[in-house]
Design an enzyme around this catalytic site. Structure first.
Site, short mmCIF file in Angstrom:
data_model
loop_
_atom_site.label_atom_id
_atom_site.label_comp_id
_atom_site.label_asym_id
_atom_site.label_seq_id
_atom_site.Cartn_x
_atom_site.Cartn_y
_atom_site.Cartn_z
N SER A 122 0.80 -1.23 0.00
CA SER A 122 0.00 0.00 0.00
C SER A 122 0.83 1.28 0.00
O SER A 122 0.28 2.35 -0.24
CB SER A 122 -0.94 0.02 1.20
OG SER A 122 -2.10 -0.70 0.87
N LYS A 144 0.65 3.40 -2.97
CA LYS A 144 -0.47 4.33 -3.19
C LYS A 144 0.01 5.79 -3.16
O LYS A 144 -0.61 6.65 -3.77
CB LYS A 144 -1.54 4.10 -2.11
CG LYS A 144 -2.24 2.74 -2.25
CD LYS A 144 -3.08 2.42 -1.01
CE LYS A 144 -3.79 1.07 -1.15
NZ LYS A 144 -4.43 0.65 0.11
N TYR A 173 -3.04 -1.89 -10.50
CA TYR A 173 -3.00 -1.75 -9.03
C TYR A 173 -2.14 -2.85 -8.39
O TYR A 173 -1.27 -2.58 -7.56
CB TYR A 173 -4.44 -1.77 -8.48
CG TYR A 173 -4.50 -1.83 -6.98
CD1 TYR A 173 -4.09 -0.75 -6.20
CD2 TYR A 173 -4.95 -2.98 -6.31
CE1 TYR A 173 -4.11 -0.82 -4.81
CE2 TYR A 173 -4.98 -3.05 -4.93
CZ TYR A 173 -4.56 -1.97 -4.18
OH TYR A 173 -4.57 -2.04 -2.80
N TYR A 224 -4.58 3.75 8.14
CA TYR A 224 -5.93 3.18 8.16
C TYR A 224 -6.64 3.53 9.46
O TYR A 224 -6.50 4.64 9.96
CB TYR A 224 -5.88 1.66 7.92
CG TYR A 224 -5.15 1.34 6.65
CD1 TYR A 224 -5.60 1.83 5.44
CD2 TYR A 224 -3.99 0.58 6.66
CE1 TYR A 224 -4.93 1.56 4.26
CE2 TYR A 224 -3.31 0.31 5.49
CZ TYR A 224 -3.78 0.80 4.30
OH TYR A 224 -3.11 0.54 3.15
N VAL A 256 1.02 -3.87 3.73
CA VAL A 256 0.97 -5.21 4.33
C VAL A 256 2.24 -6.03 4.07
O VAL A 256 2.37 -7.13 4.57
CB VAL A 256 -0.30 -6.02 3.91
CG1 VAL A 256 -1.55 -5.41 4.50
CG2 VAL A 256 -0.40 -6.17 2.41
N1 GLN Z 1 -2.21 -5.16 -2.31
C1 GLN Z 1 -2.82 -5.06 -1.01
C2 GLN Z 1 -4.32 -5.19 -1.13
O1 GLN Z 1 -4.85 -4.77 -2.08
C3 GLN Z 1 -2.44 -3.77 -0.38
C4 GLN Z 1 -3.03 -3.59 1.01
C5 GLN Z 1 -2.10 -2.95 2.00
O2 GLN Z 1 -0.88 -2.94 1.88
N2 GLN Z 1 -2.67 -2.47 3.08
O3 GLN Z 1 -4.99 -5.73 -0.29
#
Ligand code: GLN
Length: 310
Positions: free
Chosen positions: A69, A72, A194, A246, A264
């Site tokens: 993530s 992003k 993505y 988050y 993650v």
């Molecule tokens: N690729 C992961 C997902 O789409 C990214 C989520 C994350 O790092 N929080 O669930």
């Protein structure tokens, strides 16, 4: 900034890392993406890149991990540069108070994601990139190579394919938004972009250097490139402060007080305006999807150096 002695900072990072060892067991490596479940849990690193070009690190700071993530942030900057203020008609700038991959809010709110760093928001951003670049995956990697000043930045194919195969929840988010008219391109193409950006392999040192522009009003110090406008650098930092961790963003602001983003893959980045960037990495995650050890490392460092913005 209080730290002027570089030996002290390196020694402090070593010391903090040693103290974190018992925490490995209080988290769990992400396994909803099977390729990530194979990563050895007992690993950790921390790096600090400063605007004057120095880099301090401890632990496995040159060991690659999955960006997840944290990608992003880069996608968002690219989309802001391409689309300008129009982007904010398709994605909001409020904290969600929900898990990163939650679906419930999206239906109530007519397919407009709460912010660009939850999955739904990042999928809208991916749609912008797919729709505005002829080869968006390559454009993303090129952007990251420029920011790190390193050519050897790639997506990990195994992680990419694993996400594609197990991406049903993200597909649900994308199709729901498409039904509200908030996805322009074809959903499979948007998801491919993505997942590909999430699968980027990077290490703590590269990541810390790559985001220095956010601590420096949009200008990347080693190249002097204006990566984004000063206003957009502030806006990205604002979003990271309220939403980057988050539904633990409030606690992170309370305890650390810096714009930050987790993934993650186990990494967390924290931006220290006018000073530099801190990155920490360790795979075991807490229930919010944030790395237990990386949180602790960043919190302790921010405490020691008095970095909170509040
Ligand atoms: N690729 C992961 C997902 O789409 C990214 C989520 C994350 O790092 N929080 O669930």
């Amino acid at each position: 900034m209080p730290i002027t002695n570089t030996t002290d900072l390196s020694a402090l990072l070593q010391h903090m890392l040693a103290q974190c060892q018992p925490l490995y067991r209080s988290g769990k490596v992400a396994d909803y993406i099977p390729a990530l479940a194979q990563v050895a849990p007992q690993q950790a690193a921390v790096a600090v890149a400063t605007l004057d070009g120095r880099l301090h690190s401890a632990g496995a700071a040159q060991q690659s991990f999955s960006l997840q993530s944290i990608s992003k942030i880069f996608g968002l900057v690219m989309a802001m540069n391409r689309l300008g203020d129009e982007l904010w008609q398709r994605v909001n700038m409020e904290p969600s108070g929900q898990p990163f991959n939650s679906i419930v809010q999206l239906e109530w709110e007519q397919g407009i994601p709460r912010n660009p760093v939850i999955n739904a928001g990042a999928i809208v951003v991916a749609d912008v990139l797919v729709s505005h670049y002829s080869a968006s995956k390559t454009a993303f990697l090129t952007f990251l190579r420029r920011l790190t000043a390193e050519e050897a930045i790639y997506a990990d194919q195994q992680v990419y394919l694993s996400e594609l195969e197990h991406g049903n929840r993200n597909a649900a988010l994308a199709y729901l938004m498409k039904s509200f008219g908030n996805i322009e391109a074809e959903v499979p193409q948007v998801l491919e972009h993505y997942f590909h950006q999430c699968a980027t392999a990077i290490n703590c040192e590269q990541l810390a250097r790559s985001l220095l522009f956010l601590a420096n009003r949009g200008v990347q110090p080693h190249s002097n490139e204006q990566v984004c406008s000063r206003r957009d650098a502030h806006r990205v930092n604002a979003i990271l402060s309220t939403s980057g961790m988050y539904d633990q963003s409030g606690e992170f602001a309370f305890k650390v007080g810096l714009p930050a983003k987790s993934g993650v893959g186990g990494a967390i980045v924290a931006i220290v305006p006018q000073f530099g960037v801190i990155t920490a990495w360790s795979p075991p995650l807490n229930r919010f999807g944030n790395s237990v050890v990386a949180m602790q490392l960043i919190q302790q460092l921010a405490d020691e150096l008095g970095l909170s913005l509040f």
